[in-house]
Write an enzyme that holds these catalytic residues in place. Structure first.
Site, PDB file in Angstrom:
ATOM      1  N   SER A 672      43.118  45.920  42.705  1.00  0.00           N
ATOM      2  CA  SER A 672      42.152  46.298  41.674  1.00  0.00           C
ATOM      3  C   SER A 672      42.784  46.842  40.391  1.00  0.00           C
ATOM      4  O   SER A 672      42.092  47.080  39.412  1.00  0.00           O
ATOM      5  CB  SER A 672      41.153  47.311  42.235  1.00  0.00           C
ATOM      6  OG  SER A 672      41.820  48.500  42.510  1.00  0.00           O
ATOM      7  N   LYS A 715      35.394  55.889  42.278  1.00  0.00           N
ATOM      8  CA  LYS A 715      36.331  55.753  41.157  1.00  0.00           C
ATOM      9  C   LYS A 715      35.728  56.328  39.874  1.00  0.00           C
ATOM     10  O   LYS A 715      36.423  56.999  39.107  1.00  0.00           O
ATOM     11  CB  LYS A 715      36.682  54.278  40.944  1.00  0.00           C
ATOM     12  CG  LYS A 715      37.610  53.729  42.030  1.00  0.00           C
ATOM     13  CD  LYS A 715      37.888  52.264  41.788  1.00  0.00           C
ATOM     14  CE  LYS A 715      38.930  51.729  42.745  1.00  0.00           C
ATOM     15  NZ  LYS A 715      39.094  50.282  42.626  1.00  0.00           N
TER      16      LYS A 715
END
Ligand code: ADP
Length: 766
Positions: A672, A715
């Site tokens: 990611s 996140k």
């Protein structure tokens, strides 16, 4: 004494040697007649013979040609009606002839004359040597015998003395008497003594081995006895009989089935039969202890009132609406259908977000007992299903241990860290756990130690884990996963105000009339004293604050009201531990914020790149996993392939490029960070800095497509905490925006992209 007529005493089991005394008791008329006769003579002599065949005396032909001349020394009648005589052997004589007269055998005897020869001296010495050895090996030999040795002069006497005490059987002794030649007799004796010595040596060896064993087991026995005596003195134990009695009493009250009862009964009998110093005793006792303390067929009754369950969950846990409603749905369906195949609940999320406490609340709301085990780090099946009883120090597995602690057969059974089991040669604990959790098999759960089946089908298992991906696949399939995510700081504030602080006040004997904590102070604790996804550290900090207040109140001995403001925190909790916004103060070329999801929740992942003259190599550091390394290569190749588009001079690729992810010791992996790596590289190549309040996450393909990522909520919360206000995300993640708390959405500007061009346009072309 030649041709003297003497009474014959026929002895069938005793041998009389010359110079040796025997004591005989008799009541037989046959012996009586000959002894009485001898006793009536002046010298009291008689001749003692042992028949050739001991079991068989019919006539004079069964009697030998040699005997021992004896003299009666004492004769008396003892109270049992028998007669006792003491006869002394004088010397060997030859029998000229036997005859039967006056109801007993009589004989005419002749003296024996033998010339002494040189051999006798040699044999004397040889025999003495053998005797010395023999005495050495027989330390318990009578002193009387040893002292007699001094009086011995001839080989004949020596042979008879040895023959009289050597522990050989009657037939051998008879042979010594009948062997007239002293040399021949010495020969026999030396042989027999050597034989006897061998035997003695063997006996010694065995004895010492046995002695050693006995010593050890005796030592253990004595120590155990001593311990028991001490315990008895202290009133800790009763005798074994009392113990057996109490075991039986306990068994009679046990609600187990017939088979288990029978098994326990047999073990009690075995326990009774085992010697008190046998090592088996403790093993059987331990086993009985387990069997008699397991909650066979003991069940608590569930509260069926879901409204009450809901209210208890609400009181104990703030927010978590979705989680609570899924738990309630789960319980409702279970209650309604009693479906055995219903999956097992598994609460997944970062540490401190309330997984365990929620499971405890479920138990509390249902009115069930709790069993809790952790399977983190387990690599051995036996930890789950126990060791067989034959193992030294065997114990039941953790499931049965938990059940015993819970005291009922239907507790809420919390299995923590189900994602942290490992599999190795000792077996696969996950597959054992699968058997435990499978409602179709667990009604007949069999622990290796317990051996009997225990019904686990009424147990409500709740597993917890940090990462879904790490739960063994076969288990994941059987679990009803409920995710708990990180809390935002405002959620933490609410939890602190409504749950943690009231609870901590109570635990510290304080009231809200004595202590009040400002919201700003709580937020400051969250921001500067903790860094976590959940609220465990926050809870500890609040407890620490209250401890200090209690101490102060007691020391100052006056009732004071504490109003804790943000400024007071340093006095109570010391210096701040974390700075709130961790993003750098200055915008720097080649530094970009990626976004990570760690065990402590979300966080930013700064990426640094630099270059220097070299051969165009790519250097990667920061404990990167394989996938992450590939991400770096993909990003680099993508940029090289599209250098014209990005207006980057090809010459730059002749440099060595170094990509580093700080906090080098922490392992990092996953795809990611793709767009963040690409951005950091372009920033370096174009010498253009990126604002440090920008963060991004998304996988990149070789063609520049930006792919969906996981853990968005975590996140974003982490990035917000670090001061990020602009976030670039894959378009495919737009759907997840609804998971993001509103207060964060207000403060952060989100940009969704499908292709890296869009990131480039946004950051480098503005
Ligand atoms: P986990 O099992 O997820 O690591 P815990 O259940 O041990 O976390 O929770 C840690 C502490 O945080 C507990 O004292 C718990 O009461 C508290 N806590 C966590 N979430 C909440 C919540 N939503 N409301 C109230 N207290 C909470």
């Amino acid at each position: 004494m030649n041709n003297q007529k003497l009474a014959v005493l026929v002895l069938n089991d005793v041998v009389v040697f010359p110079n040796n005394e025997v004591r005989i008791e008799y009541n037989d008329s046959f012996e009586k007649a000959s002894i009485d006769y001898a006793d009536s003579t002046e010298d009291k002599y008689l001749i003692i013979v042992n028949p050739i065949d001991s079991n068989y005396v019919v006539d004079v032909t069964s009697l030998p040609s040699f005997g021992v001349l004896g003299q009666i020394k004492l004769k008396l009648t003892v109270p049992n009606g028998k007669t006792r005589v003491v006869i002394e052997g004088i010397r060997r004589v030859e029998v000229a002839n036997y005859f039967y007269q006056d109801d007993f055998y009589q004989a005419n005897i002749k003296d024996i004359f033998m010339e002494s020869n040189d051999d006798e001296k040699n044999y004397y010495n040889l025999l003495m040597k053998s005797l010395d050895k023999y005495i050495e090996k027989t330390p318990y030999m009578s002193n009387a015998i040893i002292s007699q040795l001094d009086t011995v002069e001839t080989l004949d006497e020596l042979c008879d003395l040895i023959g009289s005490f050597l522990p050989v059987d009657y037939e051998k002794k008879k042979q010594y008497v009948l062997t007239v030649s002293p040399v021949e007799r010495a020969h026999l004796l030396i042989e027999d003594m050597n034989e006897e010595l061998k035997f003695l040596e063997l006996e010694r060896k065995i004895e010492s081995e046995v002695e050693q064993e006995i010593e050890e087991s005796q030592k253990e026995y004595f120590l155990r006895e001593k311990l028991r005596a001490i315990k008895r003195e202290l009133g800790d134990i009763n005798s074994k009989e009392d113990e057996v009695e109490s075991l039986k009493k306990r068994l009679s009250k046990l609600k187990c089935n017939y088979k288990v009862k029978e098994k326990i009964r047999n073990e009690i009998s075995r326990y009774e039969a085992i010697g008190s110093h046998s090592p088996e005793l403790g093993m059987v006792r331990d086993y009985l202890d387990w069997m008699l303390h397991l909650p066979w067929n003991i069940y608590t009754k569930d509260t069926n009132d879901l409204v009450k369950v809901e209210s208890i969950l609400n009181t104990s846990h703030h927010a978590l609406e979705e989680v609570k409603s899924r738990i309630l749905e789960y319980l409702a369906v279970k209650q309604n259908t009693n479906n055995l195949r219903s999956p097992i609940l598994c609460l997944v999320g970062p540490p401190g977000v309330g997984k365990t406490s929620l499971a405890l609340s479920i138990a509390n709301s249902l009115g069930r007992q709790v069993a809790k085990i952790s399977v983190g780090g387990i690599n051995d099946e036996a930890e789950i299903v126990g060791h067989r009883r034959t193992y030294v120090g065997a114990n039941p597995g953790r499931i049965i241990q938990g059940i015993r602690k819970a005291g009922t057969a239907n507790p809420v059974f919390i299995i923590d860290e189900i994602d942290k089991m490992t599999k190795d040669i000792k077996g696969d604990p996950a597959s054992s756990l699968l058997e435990v959790l499978d409602p179709e098999q667990n009604s007949k759960f069999s622990d290796h130690y317990i051996e009997e089946e225990f019904d686990l089908s009424k147990v409500l298992f709740i597993a917890t884990a940090n990462y879904i991906e790490q739960i063994p696949y076969e288990l994941r399939d059987r679990l009803e996963i409920i995710e708990l995510t990180s809390y935002t700081e405002y959620e933490k504030l609410d939890i602190a105000k409504n749950h943690l602080i009231p609870r901590a006040l109570e635990e510290h004997g304080l009231t809200s009339l004595q202590v009040q904590v400002d919201d700003d102070a709580i937020l400051a604790i969250i921001r500067y004293y903790t860094k976590e996804a959940g609220v465990r550290e926050l809870d500890r900090m609040i407890a620490s604050l209250f401890r200090k207040i209690v101490k102060k109140t007691l020391l100052e001995k006056e009732q004071v009201f504490y109003h804790i403001k943000e400024n007071d925190l340093e006095t109570f909790l010391g210096k701040r531990k974390f700075s709130y916004e961790t993003t750098g103060k200055k915008n720097e070329v080649g530094v970009v914020n990626g976004m990570a999801y760690t065990a402590f929740g979300g966080d930013i992942l700064p990426i640094e790149v630099t270059m220097f003259p070299g051969k165009g190599e790519l250097i990667l550091t920061g404990s990167l996993g394989e996938v992450m390394q590939e991400s770096c290569q993909i990003a680099f190749s993508y940029i090289k392939a599209n250098a014209v588009f990005f207006a980057i001079d090809d010459a730059i690729f002749k440099n060595d490029i170094h990509i580093h992810f700080p906090e080098g010791a922490v392992n990092k992996d996953g795809p990611s960070a793709g767009i963040a790596i690409t951005t950091a590289l372009i920033s370096l190549f174009k010498n253009q800095a990126i604002a440090n309040n920008v963060a991004m996450t998304g996988e990149i393909t070789l063609r520049g497509r930006v792919l969906e990522i996981g853990g968005l909520r975590e996140k974003v919360i982490g990035a917000h905490r670090a001061g990020i206000r602009k976030i670039i995300l894959p378009k495919e993640n737009k759907k997840d925006l609804e998971e993001i708390p509103d207060e964060l959405k207000k403060e952060i500007k989100f940009t969704f992209v499908e292709n890296y061009d869009e990131v480039y346009q946004k950051l480098f072309k503005c």
